[in-house]
Design an enzyme around this catalytic site. Structure first.
Site: not given
Length: 622
Positions: A2, A27, A76, A112-113, A495, A499, A502, A518, A617
Site C-alpha cells: 500500500c 506499492r 494492495w 498501510n499495514g 535469483e 525474476k 515474478e 533425486h 515493492k
C-alpha cells in the site's frame, strides 16, 4: 504494501496527491482513493477500483476535487477483495463506501499495514453501536479512533494515543478530523512513513519518491509515534501525548533518479543503472585500495571475535545471502547460516552469542526482516544491516549499518538494489578474511581490484541484450523453466528463477544441479527450457553432465558461462557469455542476463513489467 500520501498547504491538494500516488503505485494497484477538504467544509471522498489511472479519470486529474488539505491511498489488498467499497479512504460514519461525495463522518483515514486484532476490535465496536460497510481492518481502526475521540472528548492526541495502545499489528495511519480543518494526523508502527516540509506546506508519504519533487527536507517519524501536520509544520508526540523534538534530514537522491529517463519501464532503466549502483557502493567502502568499515562501526576486534554469521533476509535479499555464504565461508572461514527472516523469527534454535546477524533489506522496512533483527538483538547478538534507505527502521535499530547506494528503485522486481547488496556483502567477506588473517596482503589487493572491475564488466554484459531479447521472444510461451547450477551458480539461478516468475508469470524453479536425479528430472519433457549457470571452473563439468541428462530427455538447453566459446556451445542450444572475473564475484555479472531474460519475456507477453500482479515493492506486512 500500500502507498499513502498526504498534503496540507496553499495549493490544491488533489493533483499533488495523485502525483504522489503515481510514484507509489508500485506499492499496490488494486484500487485507489482520495479524501480532500476545502477549509471547514466536509471531506469529499472519491475511490476507484483498479489502477490509479481510473481514479485520475474519475477526478479529472484532481481538478474535480477542491481543497488544500487531503490524503490519498493506493491499495494492495490484505483484508477484503479489491473493490470500491474496500478501497481507502475509510470513514467513521455509516457510509456505504461505494462512491464519491462529501461524508458526514468525524474521522476519515487511510492505512498501510495489517491490524492483527481487528476482529476483536470490531466485535467491541459492534457492541457500541457501530456498523461496518467494508471487509477491511482499516475501517475498524478508523472507527476505533472515532470511538475514543467521542468517548473521552479530549481531542485527536488522546484518541490516537489510546488507539495505538489498543491496536496490535503494523500501521502507517493518516487521519483527518472534521473538527480540525487543515490538519492531518499521522501515526506509525512498523510501517514506513516520511514527512516533508517546504515553503509553508507539508507532505507525507510512505516512500521518498512521492515527495521528492516538492522537498528534500524530511522528518522520519519513529516507531509508536504520531504527529500533527499543519501547513509548513509537523509536531510529534509519544504515546503519553508529550511533544517530541525532531530535526529534519536532507534527502540526497536526485529527483530525476525516480523518473524513467526515456526508458519504457523502470526495470530496464534500473538494470542499466547497475554499474553506477555497484560503483557507488564499492567506492563508499573502498578507500585508497583498502576496504574501510569505519562508517559501519565494526572494529577489527569485533570482526576477529565472530564465531558464526547468520544472514537473515527475504526474497532477492535472501538470494544475496545464499550467494555470499559461499564467499564468506571460503575466504573468511566463518560458518554462515542463511535464514529466511519469516522462518528465523519463529525458529526456536540455539543462537551463538558470539555471532553476527547480517540483515539485508532494500527498503529497510521489510516486516519479517525487522522482526528478525529485533529477535537477534533480544538474544544479545550483534547486528549489521545492509540497507538502501537512510533513516529506515532497520537502519535505525541495527547496531551497525552498511548502506548500499543504489538510489531509488521503483520497479517491483529488484535489480540494482540486489546488485548493490551483493557487492556490499562481498566487501564484508574480503575484509573479514583479511582482518582474521585468512588471506595475504597480496590476495587482499587482488580481490579488491577484481571487485573494482565489476561496474565496467556489468556494462559489457548488457551489450548482449539483443540476443537475449530474441531468445526471450522465442521462449515467451514456455510453461516450465528450470535453472540449475552448483555453489554460487545455484544461488544465481535462484535469483534468475525469481525474476522470470515474478514478472512473466512463467512457472520456474531453481535447483542445485546435483539434486536433479533425486526427483526433479521426472518433470523434464520435450521442449522444457533448462538454464544452466556455469561460472565455477571446478563445478563446470558436473553441471554440464546434469544438463546433458536433461537434453537426452527432450530439454532445450541455455548455458550461461564465462568459459571457452566452443567448450559450452558443443553441449547446449543457446549460450550467453559474461566477462571473466574472480569466481567469488562472478554472480554480479551472471545475474544480469537473467534479469534481461525475465524482462524481455514479460515484454513479449505484453505484461506490466514494473507492476506484476499480486506483488508490491516493500513487504511491510507479514
Amino acid at each position: 504494501m500500500c502507498g499513502i500520501v498526504g498534503f496540507t498547504g496553499k495549493q490544491q491538494a488533489a493533483p499533488i496527491l495523485l502525483d504522489g500516488l503515481s510514484k507509489l503505485e508500485y506499492r499496490g494497484y488494486d484500487s485507489a482513493g482520495l479524501a480532500v477538504r476545502d477549509g471547514e467544509k466536509l471531506a469529499e471522498v472519491v475511490k476507484a477500483k483498479g489502477r490509479l489511472s481510473n481514479l485520475i479519470e474519475k477526478t479529472d486529474g484532481g481538478n474535480a476535487l477542491v481543497g488544500t488539505c487531503g490524503i490519498g491511498h493506493t491499495r494492495w489488498a490484505t483484508h477484503g477483495e479489491p473493490s470500491v467499497t474496500n478501497a481507502h479512504p475509510h470513514v467513521s460514519g455509516n457510509c456505504t463506501g461505494s462512491g464519491s461525495g462529501e461524508v458526514e463522518s468525524e474521522v476519515v483515514g487511510v492505512h498501510n499495514g495489517i491490524i492483527e486484532n481487528y476482529q476483536e476490535l470490531k466485535d467491541k465496536l459492534l457492541k457500541h453501536g457501530y456498523t461496518f460497510y467494508s471487509q477491511t481492518d482499516t475501517e475498524v481502526v478508523i472507527k476505533l479512533v472515532d470511538y475514543y475521540y467521542k468517548k473521552y472528548k479530549l481531542g485527536p492526541i488522546d484518541a490516537i494515543a489510546k488507539t495505538m495502545v489498543r491496536v496490535r499489528g503494523s500501521y502507517a495511519l493518516e487521519l483527518m478530523f472534521k473538527d480540525y480543518p487543515g490538519e492531518i494526523w499521522v501515526a506509525r508502527k512498523d510501517s514506513p512513513m516520511i514527512i516533508g516540509v517546504a515553503d509553508g506546506e507539508t507532505y507525507v508519504a510512505s516512500d521518498v519518491p512521492a515527495i521528492l519533487k516538492y522537498t528534500r527536507n524530511v522528518y522520519y517519524i519513529g516507531n509508536l509515534e504520531f504527529a500533527k501536520l499543519v501547513p509548513g509544520e509537523a509536531h510529534f508526540y509519544d504515546l503519553n501525548g508529550d511533544e517530541i523534538e525532531k530535526q529534519t534530514t536532507e534527502i540526497k537522491w536526485d529527483a530525476e533518479a525516480a523518473e524513467k529517463a526515456g526508458y519504457e519501464h523502470f526495470m530496464m532503466k534500473e538494470i542499466h543503472e547497475q554499474p553506477k549502483a555497484v560503483s557507488d557502493t564499492l567506492n563508499s567502502v573502498i578507500k585508497d585500495g583498502k576496504i574501510d568499515l569505519s562508517a559501519v562501526g565494526l572494529t577489527e576486534e569485533e570482526i576477529k571475535g565472530i564465531e558464526q554469521i547468520y544472514i537473515v533476509a527475504c526474497g532477492s535479499a535472501w538470494h544475496v545471502g545464499m550467494e555470499t555464504q559461499y564467499v564468506i565461508e571460503d575466504l573468511a572461514e566463518i560458518p554462515v547460516r542463511v535464514e529466511l527472516a519469516s522462518e528465523f523469527r519463529y525458529r526456536k534454535m540455539p543462537l551463538n552469542k558470539n555471532a553476527l546477524a547480517i540483515v539485508i533489506s532494500q527498503s529497510g522496512e521489510t516486516a519479517d526482516t525487522l522482526a528478525a533483527l529485533r529477535l537477534a538483538k533480544e538474544k544479545g547478538i550483534k547486528t549489521l544491516a545492509v540497507v538502501n534507505v537512510v533513516g529506515s527502521s532497520i537502519a535505525r535499530e541495527a547496531d551497525h549499518v552498511l548502506y548500499t547506494l543504489a538510489g531509488p528503485e521503483i520497479s517491483v522486481a529488484t535489480t540494482k538494489a540486489y546488485s548493490a547488496q551483493l557487492v556490499a556483502v562481498d566487501c564484508l567477506a574480503v575484509q573479514f578474511a583479511f582482518v582474521r588473517g585468512m588471506i595475504t596482503e597480496e590476495q587482499y589487493s587482488y580481490y579488491i581490484s577484481e571487485l573494482l572491475t565489476l561496474p565496467d564488466k556489468i556494462s559489457r554484459t548488457m551489450e548482449d541484450k539483443e540476443r537475449i531479447q530474441w531468445f526471450a521472444a522465442k521462449h515467451a510461451n514456455a510453461h516450465d523453466v528450470f535453472f540449475i547450477g552448483r555453489g554460487i551458480d545455484y544461488a544465481v539461478g535462484l535469483e534468475g528463477s525469481l525474476k522470470l516468475k515474478e514478472i512473466s508469470y512463467v512457472h520456474s524453479e531453481a535447483y542445485a544441479a546435483g539434486e536433479l536425479k533425486h526427483g526433479t528430472i521426472s518433470l523434464i519433457e520435450d521442449g522444457t527450457l533448462v538454464i544452466g549457470v556455469l561460472t565455477q571452473r571446478e563445478l563446470y563439468e558436473k553441471t554440464i553432465s546434469n544438463m546433458v541428462e536433461c537434453k537426452s530427455r527432450g530439454a532445450y538447453l541455455m548455458g550461461l558461462t564465462t568459459f571457452g566459446k566452443y567448450e559450452t556451445e558443443d553441449h547446449v542450444d543457446f549460450t550467453v557469455y559474461v566477462p571473466r572475473v574472480d569466481e567469488h564475484f562472478v554472480g554480479s555479472l551472471a545475474v544480469v542476463p537473467l534479469q534481461l531474460l525475465g524482462y524481455y519475456v514479460s515484454v513479449a507477453k505484453g505484461l506490466d513489467v514494473d507492476k506484476p500482479r499480486n506483488l508490491a515493492k516493500s513487504v511491510t506486512v507479514e
